[in-house]
Motif scaffolding. Structure first.
Motif, short mmCIF file in Angstrom:
data_model
loop_
_atom_site.label_atom_id
_atom_site.label_comp_id
_atom_site.label_asym_id
_atom_site.label_seq_id
_atom_site.Cartn_x
_atom_site.Cartn_y
_atom_site.Cartn_z
N GLY A 216 21.38 15.62 -25.91
CA GLY A 216 21.69 16.50 -24.74
C GLY A 216 21.29 17.63 -25.56
N THR A 217 21.20 17.91 -27.24
CA THR A 217 20.83 19.14 -28.28
C THR A 217 19.58 19.77 -27.99
N ILE A 218 20.16 21.02 -27.20
CA ILE A 218 19.24 22.25 -27.58
C ILE A 218 19.04 22.83 -28.61
N ASN A 219 17.78 22.50 -28.44
CA ASN A 219 16.95 23.32 -30.12
C ASN A 219 16.59 23.96 -30.19
N PRO A 220 16.98 24.60 -31.43
CA PRO A 220 16.20 26.18 -31.77
C PRO A 220 15.04 26.50 -31.83
N ILE A 221 14.02 25.96 -30.45
CA ILE A 221 12.39 26.04 -30.45
C ILE A 221 11.82 28.04 -30.59
N GLU A 222 12.95 28.64 -30.40
CA GLU A 222 12.46 30.18 -30.83
C GLU A 222 12.05 29.95 -32.32
N GLU A 223 13.07 29.15 -32.84
CA GLU A 223 12.80 29.54 -34.45
C GLU A 223 11.96 28.51 -35.24
N ILE A 224 11.61 27.46 -33.44
CA ILE A 224 10.48 26.59 -34.57
C ILE A 224 9.17 27.02 -33.90
N ILE A 225 8.68 27.95 -33.20
CA ILE A 225 8.20 28.32 -32.72
C ILE A 225 7.48 29.31 -33.76
N SER A 226 8.39 30.23 -33.62
CA SER A 226 7.81 31.45 -35.13
C SER A 226 7.46 30.74 -36.64
N ALA A 227 8.09 29.84 -37.36
CA ALA A 227 7.70 29.02 -37.95
C ALA A 227 6.33 28.64 -38.36
N ALA A 228 6.34 27.90 -37.42
CA ALA A 228 5.48 26.96 -37.40
C ALA A 228 4.37 27.93 -37.04
N HIS B 115 18.24 22.75 -16.09
CA HIS B 115 19.30 23.58 -16.82
C HIS B 115 19.33 24.42 -17.05
N MET B 116 18.11 25.09 -17.11
CA MET B 116 17.47 26.45 -18.12
C MET B 116 16.42 26.65 -17.53
N LYS B 117 15.83 28.20 -17.61
CA LYS B 117 14.73 28.36 -16.84
C LYS B 117 13.92 28.78 -18.27
N ALA B 118 13.31 28.81 -18.79
CA ALA B 118 12.87 29.27 -20.19
C ALA B 118 11.70 30.01 -19.42
N ASP B 119 11.33 31.73 -20.40
CA ASP B 119 10.81 32.35 -20.36
C ASP B 119 9.63 32.16 -21.27
N LEU B 120 8.37 31.24 -21.09
CA LEU B 120 7.49 30.82 -22.02
C LEU B 120 6.44 32.03 -22.33
N GLN B 121 6.54 33.10 -21.96
CA GLN B 121 5.77 34.38 -22.66
C GLN B 121 7.13 34.95 -23.94
N GLU B 122 8.09 34.96 -23.59
CA GLU B 122 8.51 35.64 -24.21
C GLU B 122 8.80 34.21 -25.38
N LEU B 123 9.32 32.95 -25.47
CA LEU B 123 8.68 32.04 -26.49
C LEU B 123 7.86 31.85 -27.14
N ASP B 124 6.68 32.16 -26.71
CA ASP B 124 5.18 32.28 -26.67
C ASP B 124 4.88 30.80 -27.49
N VAL B 125 5.13 29.88 -26.85
CA VAL B 125 4.75 28.45 -26.83
C VAL B 125 3.01 28.56 -26.26
N ASP B 126 2.81 27.69 -27.25
CA ASP B 126 1.21 27.39 -27.11
C ASP B 126 1.49 26.07 -26.27
N PHE B 127 2.08 25.12 -25.89
CA PHE B 127 1.95 23.94 -24.47
C PHE B 127 3.25 23.69 -24.45
N TYR B 128 4.08 23.87 -23.14
CA TYR B 128 5.26 22.80 -22.70
C TYR B 128 5.00 22.39 -21.59
N THR B 129 6.05 21.09 -21.06
CA THR B 129 5.47 20.42 -20.05
C THR B 129 6.65 20.08 -19.40
N VAL B 130 6.58 19.52 -18.54
CA VAL B 130 7.83 19.98 -17.60
C VAL B 130 7.35 18.38 -16.75
N SER B 131 8.53 17.99 -15.88
CA SER B 131 8.59 17.01 -14.91
C SER B 131 9.14 17.30 -13.49
#
Length: 403
Positions: free
Chosen positions: A175-187, A204-220
């Motif tokens: 159930g850990t929510i990882n600090p993906i903003e920090e992970i994305i920025s550092a990578a 459980h939450m709505k991810a803003d993919l433009q704000e996150l600036d993530v390259d790939f994001y997956t959902v089921s």
């Protein structure tokens, strides 16, 4: 939120299991489906069942319109810049394999890819296979006993050889929510691409993919009140353009001759064959349903549930929770000293309580804690404190019977 009104939307919640009212606490495996989504499935097969994109007849056009409207709903929900950056897949596993296959042509021996220690097998095995094909090296971001990633160690692993970083947004086992903003920025700072497994976060939450600036994001979809067998891969246009097609066949082509085949534009380049049309449409309906309730309201309600459940379960002597991160959601994994989790789960089932037992397709986590598995209770917005009380009493009874 009117929980009793919401619960009436889910027909399965009114059934009994072993002569007792069902208490469904296996939402991390799959959520239940509201009548509105079931109705959309029936409506498709009853009214406009046809193949899409290639037909000039009315049913085909109606099905195509509904399917593409669902794509636009997904685009809006996750704040994706362009609808063709939404690739329909069969789910998160398919999405990850699509990316892993595509990077075969982009990696070379000695390149490094990083994966977190708390991943689902679906976000480990495809990358191991990729390393076997390319000679790239897989490195692991370690975690601590609270179930949090060691971010200093992560930053130390990053280098100019790092090409990709993979991490789940929320751990399915802890159930850990990882600090993906920090992970994305550092990578990104070292030029690496990032894939985030959002399967457990999206309900459980709505991810803003433009704000996150993530390259790939997956959902089921089946984690989000939708049907099984459908999901999405979000990819930045620049990355999706670089990757070769994952499968060949109809729909993903522009022109075919025996001498040369050219590929269709995005998103069709990655959508070979007849898709799960009904599933895609129903996924859009599920997002409508969740947004009508409100993702913020869902998150707040579930936070209260997890706090209540944690407090009540920890009052049981000998019960230990695995995953005590400061920032977590939806999941409580626990064991009782001296009792195998499978035995607890079996007794809970006899009491009408559905939980998951085992390693939850996250065997490295169980190896880290030196345990065979856990009992996992996972919550959704249609669960109640009264159901948690039933769970607690069930665990007490199981302990009494098995100790």
């Amino acid at each position: 939120m009117d929980i009793q009104k919401i619960r009436k939307d889910f027909p399965i919640l009114s059934r009994e299991v072993n002569g007792r009212p069902l208490v469904y606490l296996d939402n991390a495996a799959t959520s239940q489906t509201p009548q509105q989504v079931i109705d959309s499935i029936v409506s498709y097969y009853h009214g406009y069942n046809a193949n899409i994109h290639r037909g000039v007849h009315t049913l085909s056009q109606e099905a195509t319109d509904a399917y593409e409207i669902a794509r636009e709903k997904i685009q809006k929900h996750f704040n994706i810049a362009k609808s063709h950056e939404v690739i329909f897949t069969s789910g998160t596993t398919h999405s990850i394999n699509l990316v892993a296959n595509g990077f075969t042509s982009l990696l070379k021996e000695g390149d490094e890819i990083l994966v977190s220690a708390m991943e689902h097998h679906s976000n480990i095995v495809p990358w191991q296979m990729l390393c076997e094909r390319t000679g790239a090296v897989l490195k692991v971001i370690p975690m601590d006993h609270k179930g949090e990633l060691e971010m200093d160690a992560f930053r130390a692993l990053l280098s100019e050889q790092t090409r990709m970083v993979f991490c789940n947004h929320v751990s399915n086992a802890l159930g850990t929510i990882n600090p993906i903003e920090e992970i994305i920025s550092a990578a990104h700072a070292v030029g690496a691409a990032v894939l985030i497994d959002g399967a457990q976060a999206a309900p459980h939450m709505k991810a803003d993919l433009q704000e996150l600036d993530v390259d790939f994001y997956t959902v089921s979809a089946h984690k989000m009140c939708g049907p099984t067998g459908v999901g999405i891969l979000y990819g930045k246009e620049e990355w999706l353009t670089k990757l070769p097609p994952y499968q060949g066949g109809g729909e993903m082509i522009a022109e075919v001759t025996f001498e040369k085949t050219t590929y269709a534009d995005l998103p069709h380049k990655f959508e070979a064959g007849t898709p799960n049309i009904c599933g895609g449409i129903a996924f859009g309906t599920a997002l409508d349903y969740l947004n009508e309730i409100g993702m913020e309201a869902i998150a707040n309600y579930e936070d209260n549930l997890i706090s209540y459940a944690t407090e009540q379960l920890l009052a049981i002597e000998g019960l230990k929770i695995y995953g005590t991160a400061d920032n977590k959601t939806s999941v409580i994994s626990f064991n009782i000293e001296g009792i195998h989790p499978y035995d607890i789960g079996t007794i809970l089932d006899k009491l009408g309580i559905a939980v998951r037992t085992g390693h939850h397709c996250a065997q490295p986590i169980m190896d880290f804690y030196k345990i065979p598995g856990t009992v996992r209770a996972s919550f959704s917005f249609y669960n109640t404190e009264e159901e948690i009380d039933v769970l607690v009493e069930g665990v007490k009874k199981a302990k009494q019977m098995l100790a």
